[in-house]
Scaffold this active site. Structure first.
Site, PDB file in Angstrom:
ATOM      1  CD  GLU A  44      -2.915  -0.932   2.415  1.00  0.00           C
ATOM      2  OE1 GLU A  44      -2.714  -0.010   3.242  1.00  0.00           O
ATOM      3  OE2 GLU A  44      -3.802  -1.791   2.550  1.00  0.00           O
ATOM      4  CD  GLN A 102      -6.886   1.911 -21.783  1.00  0.00           C
ATOM      5  OE1 GLN A 102      -7.986   1.535 -21.361  1.00  0.00           O
ATOM      6  NE2 GLN A 102      -5.743   1.502 -21.265  1.00  0.00           N
ATOM      7  CG  ASP A 174      -0.426   8.371 -36.696  1.00  0.00           C
ATOM      8  OD1 ASP A 174      -0.550   9.610 -36.590  1.00  0.00           O
ATOM      9  OD2 ASP A 174      -0.142   7.639 -35.729  1.00  0.00           O
ATOM     10  CE  LYS A 197       0.249   4.426 -37.256  1.00  0.00           C
ATOM     11  NZ  LYS A 197       1.137   4.482 -36.098  1.00  0.00           N
ATOM     12  NE  ARG A 199      -1.088   2.274 -33.713  1.00  0.00           N
ATOM     13  CZ  ARG A 199       0.186   2.027 -33.433  1.00  0.00           C
ATOM     14  NH1 ARG A 199       0.598   0.779 -33.374  1.00  0.00           N
ATOM     15  NH2 ARG A 199       1.032   3.008 -33.214  1.00  0.00           N
ATOM     16  CG  ASP A 223       3.972   9.376 -32.855  1.00  0.00           C
ATOM     17  OD1 ASP A 223       2.958  10.061 -32.580  1.00  0.00           O
ATOM     18  OD2 ASP A 223       3.917   8.174 -33.167  1.00  0.00           O
ATOM     19  CG  ASP A 227       4.312   1.754 -26.028  1.00  0.00           C
ATOM     20  OD1 ASP A 227       5.226   1.234 -25.355  1.00  0.00           O
ATOM     21  OD2 ASP A 227       3.118   1.478 -25.833  1.00  0.00           O
ATOM     22  CB  THR A 228       6.445  -1.278 -29.215  1.00  0.00           C
ATOM     23  OG1 THR A 228       5.648  -0.874 -30.342  1.00  0.00           O
ATOM     24  CG2 THR A 228       5.528  -1.690 -28.072  1.00  0.00           C
TER      25      THR A 228
END
Length: 316
Positions: A44, A102, A174, A197, A199, A223, A227-228
């Site tokens: 915690e 998201q 993109d 592109k 996805r 960009d 990320d990856t």
């Protein structure tokens, strides 16, 4: 500047990016607040504020980068602690806003987690948010408190201007990043190209076509989040295959998860330019990665908010 210039301004840092927090404090001319974020034996989050914040204008610096949930919880508990300690205002400074991708329902029964995070931050007691390069600008509307979104493009543009590259073309990886790429192109007085592109699934990209002339030019891909690095490396390959002489890449938030480092090592990108909104650990540092500091920009934004001055001047 000395500390006495801003007697009511208090700066606290959680654990995600303490080096950036210290740089911001140095720029403003104040000391970081005396507080700590640790954990109980069961995991915690435990926050301890060791100085009075009563009546103060408090700024909490915390990027919600990996481990995202832990850093988000640290921020929420810190805000709650400051609120219960009678801080006058609590301003969260989130250089990298996690869960920003998201931001909508892309398919049936998807959550809108970027909105959920906004609700959590507000409920905890934040009065304002300062952030950088939100993945989706509509996230500002998820909040019912003021949101100042700073832009990384001017910092990146200054770096590339100083390199004095010839025959530059700015490339958006993109369609969604065209506005950002156009800003950089305007700063560099360069033409714009777009990578078409698709996805097929998250973190997987396929280049379909290139819109614009890149032959014989030095391409700069921009960009917001790297990320990856799949998008960046695929784009670099496509640009070289279409006649670009050289490829540089840049972005504000260097998430660099999963296979990113291996992909960048083997990529055709001459140099990747990032900012320190997310700390870059030693095992992710490469010879062709250059990091720029956002501390002066965020520090100026904090001063302007504290002095009730316009922040929009920092967008130029």
């Amino acid at each position: 500047m000395t500390e006495c210039h801003y007697p009511k301004l208090k700066l606290f840092s959680c654990n995600s990016n303490q080096q950036l927090a210290q740089e911001i404090a140095d720029h403003i001319g104040v000391s970081l607040g005396d507080g700590s974020v640790t954990a109980f034996s069961d995991g915690e989050t435990r926050v301890t504020v060791n100085e009075s914040v009563r009546g103060g204008d408090v700024y909490v610096i915390q990027s919600t980068c990996a481990p995202v949930n832990q850093h988000l919880m640290e921020l929420l508990v810190m805000v709650d602690a400051l609120k219960r300690a009678s801080a006058k205002t609590i301003n969260v400074v989130i250089p990298y806003y996690g869960y920003a991708r998201q931001d909508r329902k892309a398919r049936a029964r998807d959550p809108i987690t970027a909105k959920l995070v906004a609700n959590l931050i507000e409920t905890a007691g934040a009065d304002r948010m300062i952030t950088m390069d939100l993945h989706a600008t509509q996230i500002q509307g998820f909040f019912d408190i003021p949101v100042d979104q700073l832009l990384g493009v001017p910092i990146l543009a200054e770096y590339f201007r100083n390199k004095q590259l010839q025959d530059v073309v700015v490339v958006s990886p993109d369609h969604g990043g065209v506005t950002r790429a156009r800003r950089l192109a305007d700063h560099l007085k360069a033409p714009l190209a777009i990578i078409d592109k698709r996805r097929p699934q998250p973190n997987v990209a396929e280049v379909m076509n290139i819109v614009g002339d890149v032959r014989g030019r030095t391409a700069i891909i921009i960009d917001d989040i790297i990320d990856t690095a799949g998008t960046m490396t695929l784009a670099a390959n496509a640009l070289i295959d279409h006649g670009a002489l050289d490829v540089y890449a840049c972005g504000t938030h260097s998430v660099l998860s999963g296979p990113a480092i291996e992909r960048l090592k083997n990529s055709r990108i001459r140099e990747l330019v990032i900012t320190n909104t997310i700390p870059l650990p030693a095992h992710k540092q490469l010879d062709n990665v250059h990091t720029l500091s956002v501390a002066p920009l965020i520090g100026e934004a904090i001063i302007r908010v504290h002095e009730e001055m316009s922040v929009s001047k920092l967008f130029d």
